[in-house]
Design a protein around this motif. Sequence first.
Motif, mmCIF file in Angstrom:
data_model
loop_
_atom_site.group_PDB
_atom_site.id
_atom_site.type_symbol
_atom_site.label_atom_id
_atom_site.label_comp_id
_atom_site.label_asym_id
_atom_site.label_seq_id
_atom_site.Cartn_x
_atom_site.Cartn_y
_atom_site.Cartn_z
ATOM 1 N N LEU A 110 5.509 -11.332 -4.583
ATOM 2 C CA LEU A 110 4.535 -11.634 -3.538
ATOM 3 C C LEU A 110 5.190 -11.944 -2.198
ATOM 4 N N GLU A 111 6.438 -12.354 -2.212
ATOM 5 C CA GLU A 111 7.165 -12.654 -0.983
ATOM 6 C C GLU A 111 7.726 -11.403 -0.307
ATOM 7 N N MET A 112 7.641 -10.253 -0.978
ATOM 8 C CA MET A 112 8.175 -9.002 -0.424
ATOM 9 C C MET A 112 7.369 -8.535 0.784
ATOM 10 N N ARG A 113 8.043 -7.848 1.663
ATOM 11 C CA ARG A 113 7.398 -7.146 2.759
ATOM 12 C C ARG A 113 6.941 -5.787 2.225
ATOM 13 N N VAL A 114 6.017 -5.167 2.906
ATOM 14 C CA VAL A 114 5.498 -3.853 2.490
ATOM 15 C C VAL A 114 6.639 -2.863 2.310
ATOM 16 N N SER A 115 7.572 -2.813 3.259
ATOM 17 C CA SER A 115 8.676 -1.847 3.171
ATOM 18 C C SER A 115 9.537 -2.079 1.932
ATOM 19 N N GLU A 116 9.756 -3.330 1.548
ATOM 20 C CA GLU A 116 10.510 -3.637 0.322
ATOM 21 C C GLU A 116 9.728 -3.202 -0.913
ATOM 22 N N GLY A 126 0.337 4.510 -8.876
ATOM 23 C CA GLY A 126 -0.851 3.829 -8.398
ATOM 24 C C GLY A 126 -0.630 2.595 -7.540
ATOM 25 N N ILE A 127 0.607 2.227 -7.281
ATOM 26 C CA ILE A 127 0.846 1.033 -6.467
ATOM 27 C C ILE A 127 1.291 1.396 -5.059
ATOM 28 N N THR A 128 2.086 2.416 -4.901
ATOM 29 C CA THR A 128 2.732 2.645 -3.608
ATOM 30 C C THR A 128 1.997 3.534 -2.614
ATOM 31 N N SER A 129 0.979 4.257 -3.012
ATOM 32 C CA SER A 129 0.375 5.218 -2.072
ATOM 33 C C SER A 129 -0.107 4.544 -0.787
ATOM 34 N N THR A 130 -0.877 3.488 -0.890
ATOM 35 C CA THR A 130 -1.376 2.809 0.305
ATOM 36 C C THR A 130 -0.261 2.035 1.000
ATOM 37 N N LEU A 131 0.662 1.462 0.231
ATOM 38 C CA LEU A 131 1.786 0.743 0.838
ATOM 39 C C LEU A 131 2.640 1.694 1.672
ATOM 40 N N LYS A 132 2.795 2.927 1.209
ATOM 41 C CA LYS A 132 3.557 3.926 1.978
ATOM 42 C C LYS A 132 2.867 4.224 3.305
ATOM 43 N N VAL A 133 1.538 4.323 3.273
ATOM 44 C CA VAL A 133 0.792 4.560 4.512
ATOM 45 C C VAL A 133 1.016 3.390 5.463
ATOM 46 N N MET A 134 0.910 2.171 4.950
ATOM 47 C CA MET A 134 1.129 0.990 5.794
ATOM 48 C C MET A 134 2.532 1.008 6.406
ATOM 49 N N ASP A 135 3.512 1.361 5.601
ATOM 50 C CA ASP A 135 4.893 1.407 6.088
ATOM 51 C C ASP A 135 5.047 2.475 7.175
ATOM 52 N N MET A 139 3.627 -1.005 9.630
ATOM 53 C CA MET A 139 3.231 -2.304 9.079
ATOM 54 C C MET A 139 4.144 -2.756 7.941
ATOM 55 N N GLY A 140 5.346 -2.239 7.894
ATOM 56 C CA GLY A 140 6.292 -2.601 6.843
ATOM 57 C C GLY A 140 6.702 -4.057 6.861
ATOM 58 N N TYR A 141 6.452 -4.735 7.971
ATOM 59 C CA TYR A 141 6.831 -6.143 8.124
ATOM 60 C C TYR A 141 5.832 -7.110 7.472
ATOM 61 N N GLY A 166 -4.987 6.112 2.246
ATOM 62 C CA GLY A 166 -4.233 6.162 0.995
ATOM 63 C C GLY A 166 -5.050 6.560 -0.222
ATOM 64 N N LYS A 167 -6.381 6.619 -0.086
ATOM 65 C CA LYS A 167 -7.233 6.993 -1.217
ATOM 66 C C LYS A 167 -7.091 8.469 -1.539
ATOM 67 N N LYS A 168 -7.126 8.756 -2.835
ATOM 68 C CA LYS A 168 -7.154 10.155 -3.259
ATOM 69 C C LYS A 168 -8.579 10.639 -3.100
ATOM 70 N N ARG A 169 -8.734 11.753 -2.431
ATOM 71 C CA ARG A 169 -10.078 12.280 -2.165
ATOM 72 C C ARG A 169 -10.232 13.669 -2.775
ATOM 73 N N ARG A 170 -11.458 13.996 -3.002
ATOM 74 C CA ARG A 170 -11.790 15.338 -3.500
ATOM 75 C C ARG A 170 -12.491 16.090 -2.387
ATOM 76 N N GLY A 171 -12.367 17.365 -2.408
ATOM 77 C CA GLY A 171 -13.043 18.177 -1.393
ATOM 78 C C GLY A 171 -12.247 18.213 -0.107
#
Length: 173
Positions: A110-116, A126-135, A139-141, A166-171
Amino acid sequence: VDNLAGYIEVSQAPIGRHMNSNPITYLGIWDKIRKLFAQQPEAIQQNLTMGHFSFNSKGACAVCGGTGREKTWLGGNFFFYKTCKECHGKRFSPEALSVHYKGKNIYEVLEMRVSEAVTFFEETQGITSTLKVMDRIGMGYIGIGQPTPTLSGGEAQRIKLAKEIGKKRRGNI
């Protein structure tokens, strides 16, 4: 316009007003991280479930109730807060803190930054897709466990955008 299948409206409303709310709860990945911890051999051996890796339920420090601090009433509307002497501000029970995933306990994650976190969870589906977008949007800080009331309005709005992107979309959306 004929080629658009829809749109997303992102308001400027806060993403959470409670100190227990954080970016990963808003992004919907907190349960996935807690599940990872509950699947570790140390957790299985101690019969710890996902609930033991939450400072809102079974995993909360018994002394401070998962707040990480003790509240002392000074009279009237005045209170004094000090770091919990049991958990030292980590908010979790000793049992929860004894379990490690890739060498880190739940508090350290929980103490990690988004980039970490992007690097730390890179192999976890299923964990990193949105975090990658933030980074990628600078917003990695941001701390993944940072209380949402401490975020600026602009930071909260960018987290909302990152969630949608970061959401997976169809269409063709």
